[in-house]
Design a protein around this motif. Structure first.
Motif: not given
Length: 448
Positions: A11-15, A50-56, A1-8, A32-38
């Motif tokens: 906030e540095k500490i949380l990331r 994919i795990i992403t913050d709503i506010r970027l 099973m592919n277990k690769s995750i993208l975090i967007v 990723a630190t922002n939406g464009r990188e994501a």
């Protein structure tokens, strides 16, 4: 099973904390630190979740959700949000997000959510794989067969696929019921959505309800988070319920309700969920007999039996054996990198065999013969011993009197089941005295 995750997450500490925690759990994580990188990562990489913050700071998490649904529609997206943005999170679920989690969150809660999202991703990927396999194995999406029996099945499938009706597939084990279900789905208007498969016999009674309908957090011990069920996953597509004759009574009732109202409730919830799902069910049991024994709901049987499709056993379509043999030989030659064929004497011998395991048994025999082949031509003597002994389906040699006795025994059992064991009522229906019925039950040693 592919277990690769993208975090967007900006906030540095949380990331960093979330990245480290997921890596410790064995996941491959790209942050990723922002939406464009994501968006660049989504276009270039292959992620299971994919795990992403709503506010970027640049592109919103909602936009990432929409883009990911265009670029990688099979990948579940989990939204992270603060308490003040719950409304946005709910809106993201409406658009197509898998789930949302509110900050600050417990890491265990995130692990559970990720685990459930991976399950959904694995099922979706399996459906994509099966769809490709189906189209490569079968011409025009149809099962192999030129016999009259199979031509009748094909004609019915063509009609069934154009409807939204519930279908009940009947036939012995190994006759290809799962493949027929896939054929109906991929020839229907629902083909762009998933077909979700459930083997009802493989799931314990205490788990099948939560697997089918899902559950809410806290619904039972160990329910650490919300989990969607197979009905949720099949929304817009098809749910294939294999071995439906093995469903426990309570689950039968809930399936019946869905067929009647197109709604259900998750475990631990009082809210009604509505989904657009077509049901295809299958069984190798005689459901009419199960109904008479009180093991299967009669109303559910009639709800399922809208369009019955009866699949013939292989022994009733022996003219298809050479065609199947040729297809399976090519399949395993490609798989093993070999170039062997079945000789005429082997084909003749296989055509005489009764195949109690039907097409699945033939498939396994072909695989075994090719895997063990020492020559380019598989001859009669290379076949398994039980094939050479020609163990056809055994027909019991009974006299007319014995047949009459068996019929009487079965009828008595059926009436007793119908009257729920009430012998007086059963005797009245059978037109005999209670004493005569009692004697027959004892003489036939009936277990009632």
């Amino acid at each position: 099973m592919n277990k690769s995750i993208l975090i967007v997450e900006d906030e540095k500490i949380l990331r960093i904390s979330l990245t480290d925690a997921l890596r410790e759990e064995g996941y491959t994580v790209f942050a990723a630190t922002n939406g464009r990188e994501a968006l660049v990562a989504i276009e270039q990489g292959i992620f299971s979740v994919i795990i992403t913050d709503i506010r970027l700071p640049d592109i919103s998490g909602m936009e990432i959700l929409r883009k990911s649904m265009e670029i990688a529609a099979a990948v579940p997206v989990v939204m992270m949000t603060g308490y003040g943005n719950i409304k946005d999170a709910v809106e993201s679920m409406r658009i197509g997000a898998f789930d949302y989690i509110t900050k600050p969150f417990d890491l265990e809660e995130m692990f559970v959510t990720v685990s459930k999202a991976l399950e959904v991703n694995a099922i979706t990927e399996e459906n994509i794989r099966l769809k490709k396999e189906l189209s490569s194995q079968f011409s025009a999406g149809k099962i192999i067969g030129e016999s009259k029996a199979m031509q009748s099945v094909f004609a019915l499938l063509d009609k069934v696929s154009r409807t939204e009706s519930t279908v009940l597939l009947l036939g012995e084990s190994g006759t290809g019921k799962e493949l027929v279900a896939s054929t109906i789905h991929y020839q229907s208007a629902r083909k762009k959505k998933a077909i979700i498969r459930v083997n009802c016999a493989a799931l314990p009674d205490d788990l099948i309800e939560s697997e089918l309908f899902g559950y809410e957090k806290g619904a039972f011990t160990g329910a650490d988070g919300k989990k969607p069920g197979r009905f949720d996953m099949a929304d817009g597509g098809t749910l294939f319920l294999d071995e439906i004759g093995d469903l426990p009574p309570l689950t039968q009732t809930k399936i019946l309700r869905f067929l009647e109202e197109k709604t259900f409730e998750r475990l631990g919830s009082t809210s009604t969920v509505s989904v657009d799902v077509r049901i295809i069910a299958a069984t190798n049991k005689n459901l009419e007999r199960e109904v008479s024994k009180g093991m299967f709901r009669e109303d559910l049987y009639y709800r399922l039996n809208v369009i019955p499709v009866i699949l013939p056993p292989l022994r009733k379509r022996i003219e298809d054996i050479p065609l199947l043999l040729d297809s399976f030989t090519r399949k395993f030659n490609d798989q093993f990198g070999t170039n062997v064929v079945f000789g005429a004497d082997a084909v003749t011998e296989l055509s005489k065999y009764g195949f109690p395991g039907n097409v699945r048994e033939l498939l396994n025999i072909v695989e075994r013969c090719i895997a063990l082949a020492s020559n380019k031509i598989i001859g009669r003597n290379d076949l398994p011993v039980h094939i050479l002994q020609n163990k056809r389906e055994k027909v019991p040699l009974l006299s007319l009197q014995q047949v009459s006795v068996e019929a009487e025994k079965n009828h008595i059992l059926k009436i007793l089941s119908m009257t729920q064991g009430n012998r007086s009522k059963a005797a009245e229906i059978l037109g005999v005295s209670r004493k005569t019925l009692w004697e027959k039950i004892n003489n036939y040693n009936l277990n009632v």
